[in-house]
Write a protein that holds these residues in place. Structure first.
Motif: not given
Lengths: 398, 339
Positions: A297-316
């Motif tokens: 998943i090409p994305a910014n892994d240094d931003s906690l906010r981005c990580i929260q979005v990605i983790a949230g989407v995958l969790g959902r």
């Protein structure tokens, strides 16, 4: 008497009292002053009643903690703190919503309390969560060229279209794996990623890891994970007791899908997954190697906010998959391959064997055949050559 | 040969970059070429050392590992339909077919599932009470927390010291919630991290005056120990069956044996019977002081401040220090002689 009181009150009394009773007094009998006093007294009472009615019910508040109230020493102080707090909460509930209208804005906790689902993934959301920020151009990994939109001020900008597409694809993978009862492991070992990872695993009924991956947990799992307890569950995820002895002898479990939020720090984990043919999903920044993971998943892994979005989407997505699986389980269908070599414990068997009927053997054979056939099929599916799979899988998922 | 290989791979890489779907990206197109140029020049100018190049090139091309291939989800599932309850063998089998083995905890792969679950639990609890008023650390209820070793024994997991203290930091913050607003479930949750015995738990049983009007007190000093029974009376005193003047030669010892009674002006109101053993006469006399004071407190608990001021309540913990090897006495070193 009246005159005396008036005289005592002096000029102030004359000024302050309204002219009405005085006029009446001068006009009619002397005893009216008593009735006016009574009237004013009544008026005062009614006012008091009114005030009591409008004032907040103070009596209902203080009886919150009988133990603290009955405590003799320093009870006074503690009471007042608790009372103050409750009064504060009460007034907050009453007037907290008053005031100016606040336009919708970013509230950090909502990404954890109510994470977005795959359907909510928009470029705006990704842009707002800084998913597009890569690293300085000198740090790039050229394999990521296809995910990079351009360069801005010496920093690579990740194409959010690619991010969204890959995120949706990963969400589908997570959903499908959890629909089939796979163990999804969410890994985020950087500081601050723990809550996002734990929340995603909670949603997806998966597993989390927010501290260091212990090297060898897959390749040498028997040494590392053998103490951790496992359990036997049925299709509806209810624990079936009585298998403890068999579980002691079984090999340790390994994840069926690994979602890694920071692949750069988890080289060992990804290596172990690759050795054991475990598919991985990873957030690939511009300095990471996309070939380390199966589904980047090409994305910014240094931003906690981005990580929260990605983790949230995958969790959902995992949540949706689990829901599908449980719905199928309600109708009596299992979507996963059952555990091998489990023997029903005596306690469970006796209950059913007690009322055995003739003609059971035939059916037993039949069902055993079925089971063998099923197992063979699944084995074939699992061990099939992977050469032409990749292309077809992309087509199917996209 | 080697040169040809390298340039071919580079060209294929460039081809791959060009064919990648990038509709709006115009600027990055320049980048691969720019990075290509010096490499090409390098190849053309440097004298080739074939052995090195052939060994290096495949290494650079090879990935450290290859990730697992993508999953191909089969159209048909491994599931079977429930045909309703037929006979029992069949239902047995069908139960077996629905069973799978899963970890008992969501933290299974951390190899410390109990600890990780505990950590998540207490941090969730702290989030739920974070806005409640707190008290100062000095005013917080005194709690003896489990040590890391006790926690490790409880969980049977190799918990890291730093992680454990990070968790205990949260638990101690929970303890600071104002006592009048402390929710009950947090109290029960904190109990898991407390030692079994707490500082205020061990309260000695209250001594009582028995049926014959005796109050018993025990005192110790140095190596002596004394038991004293105190009865209301006229001021008689017996120690090991002898009177005070018979038992203690020194006046000072006689006085200190009954000092608790003397300091409170109760010398003529109580009869005392004491048994004392061990140690010398000073130790025995002062052991009696403590024993008499304790017995007197059973009769009259209100005398405690007065007795404390008189110095009769506290046990003197000093003892003879043992001699150590290499020392002449407990601490004395032999005289140092130069060579």
């Amino acid at each position: 008497m009246i005159i005396r009181s008036v005289a005592r009150a002096g000029r102030r009394a004359l000024v302050q009292t309204s002219s009405q009773p005085w006029r009446r007094f001068l006009a009619t009998q002397t005893d009216t002053i008593e009735t006016t006093a009574e009237n004013s007294f009544k008026q005062f009472h009614s006012l008091e009643a009114q005030f009591n009615a409008t004032a907040p019910p103070q009596e209902a508040v203080p009886s919150f903690d009988p133990a603290a109230a009955s405590a003799p020493a320093s009870a006074h102080v503690t009471d007042s703190v608790a009372e103050q707090y409750h009064r504060f909460k009460q007034s907050q509930a009453l007037i907290g919503k008053l005031g100016s209208y606040i336009t919708p804005h970013y509230q950090p906790h909502t990404l954890l309390s109510n994470p977005p689902s795959p359907a909510d993934v928009t470029l705006e959301l990704l842009l707002a969560s800084e998913a597009h920020q890569g690293h300085a151009t000198s740090l790039w990994n050229p394999a990521n060229a296809r995910y990079i939109h351009g360069i801005r001020q010496g920093v690579h900008i990740i194409s959010l279209e690619a991010t969204a597409a890959h995120l949706r694809r990963a969400a589908k993978v997570v959903q499908e794996v959890s629909r089939r009862g796979g163990l999804v492991l969410f890994v985020g070992t950087r500081d601050g990623q723990d809550r996002a990872v734990a929340r995603a695993s909670e949603l997806a009924k998966g597993y989390h890891l927010f501290e260091r991956w212990i090297p060898g947990s897959i390749t040498n799992g028997q040494q590392i994970l053998s103490k951790c307890r496992t359990k036997v569950v049925n299709g509806k995820d209810e624990e079936i007791p009585g298998f403890e002895e068999q579980l002691m002898e079984r090999p340790v479990l390994r994840p069926d899908l690994v979602v890694c939020m920071n692949p750069l720090e988890n080289y060992v984990l990804l290596h172990e997954c690759a050795l054991n043919n475990i598919p991985t999903i990873g957030v690939i920044d511009t300095n990471a190697d996309p070939t380390w993971v199966t589904y980047p998943i090409p994305a910014n892994d240094d931003s906690l906010r981005c990580i929260q979005v990605i983790a949230g989407v995958l969790g959902r997505a995992g949540e949706a998959g689990q829901k599908q699986r449980l719905e199928l389980a309600e109708t009596g269908r299992v979507t996963y391959r059952p555990a091998d070599n489990l023997v029903l414990p005596e306690a469970l068997q006796e209950k059913t064997v007690a009322a055995a009927e003739p003609g059971a053997e035939m059916d037993l054979d039949e069902s055993l055949e079925d089971a063998d056939e099923l197992a063979d099929k699944l084995d074939m599916a699992n061990n099939r050559e992977m050469s032409n799979h990749a292309a077809r899988a992309i087509k199917k998922i996209d | 040969m080697a040169r040809g290989e390298l340039s071919r791979t580079l060209w294929s890489a460039a081809e791959g970059l060009r064919s990648a779907p990038r509709s709006q990206c115009t600027r990055t197109m320049r980048l691969p070429y720019r990075s290509l140029q010096p490499a090409a020049r390098f190849i053309s100018t440097t004298p080739s050392r074939s052995a090195e190049l052939t060994s290096e090139t495949p290494e650079a091309q090879l990935e450290p590992f290859t990730a697992a291939p993508e999953i191909e989800f089969e159209a048909d599932e491994g599931g079977d339909k429930d045909s309703g309850g037929g006979n029992n063998q069949k239902s047995n089998n069908q139960l077996l077919r629905t069973l799978r083995v899963v970890p008992a905890s969501r933290s299974y792969f951390s190899a410390k599932p109990t600890f990780t679950d505990d950590y998540l639990h207490v941090s969730a609890l702290l989030r739920s009470v974070a806005t409640l008023p707190t008290i100062l650390t000095t005013e917080a209820p005194r709690v003896a927390w489990k040590t890391i070793d006790q926690y490790r024994i409880m969980t049977n997991e190799p918990v890291k010291t730093q992680r454990f203290h990070r968790m205990m930091h949260i638990v101690k913050r929970l303890n600071l919630v104002h006592p009048s607003l402390m929710p009950e479930h947090i109290k029960t949750a904190m109990r898991r991290f407390m030692k079994d015995s707490q500082p205020g738990d061990l309260v000695p049983a209250p001594q009582l005056v028995d049926d014959w009007g005796r109050a018993r007190g025990v005192g110790r000093r140095k190596t002596s120990s004394a038991v004293v029974w105190l009865v209301e009376g006229e001021g008689e005193a017996l120690v090991n069956g002898k009177s005070l003047s018979q038992f203690f030669g020194r006046l000072h010892h006689r006085e200190s044996a009954v000092w608790a009674l003397k300091a409170t002006h109760r010398l003529d109101k109580y009869n005392m019977f004491g048994l004392v053993q061990g140690g010398g006469s000073t130790g025995q006399a002062e052991a009696l002081t403590l024993a008499v004071a304790k017995a007197l407190l059973v009769h009259e608990p209100a005398l405690k401040p007065a007795l404390r001021r008189a110095g009769c309540v506290t046990r003197d913990p000093r003892k003879v220090e043992r001699k150590k090897t290499g020392h002449v006495k407990a601490r004395k070193m032999p005289t140092w002689v130069k060579r």
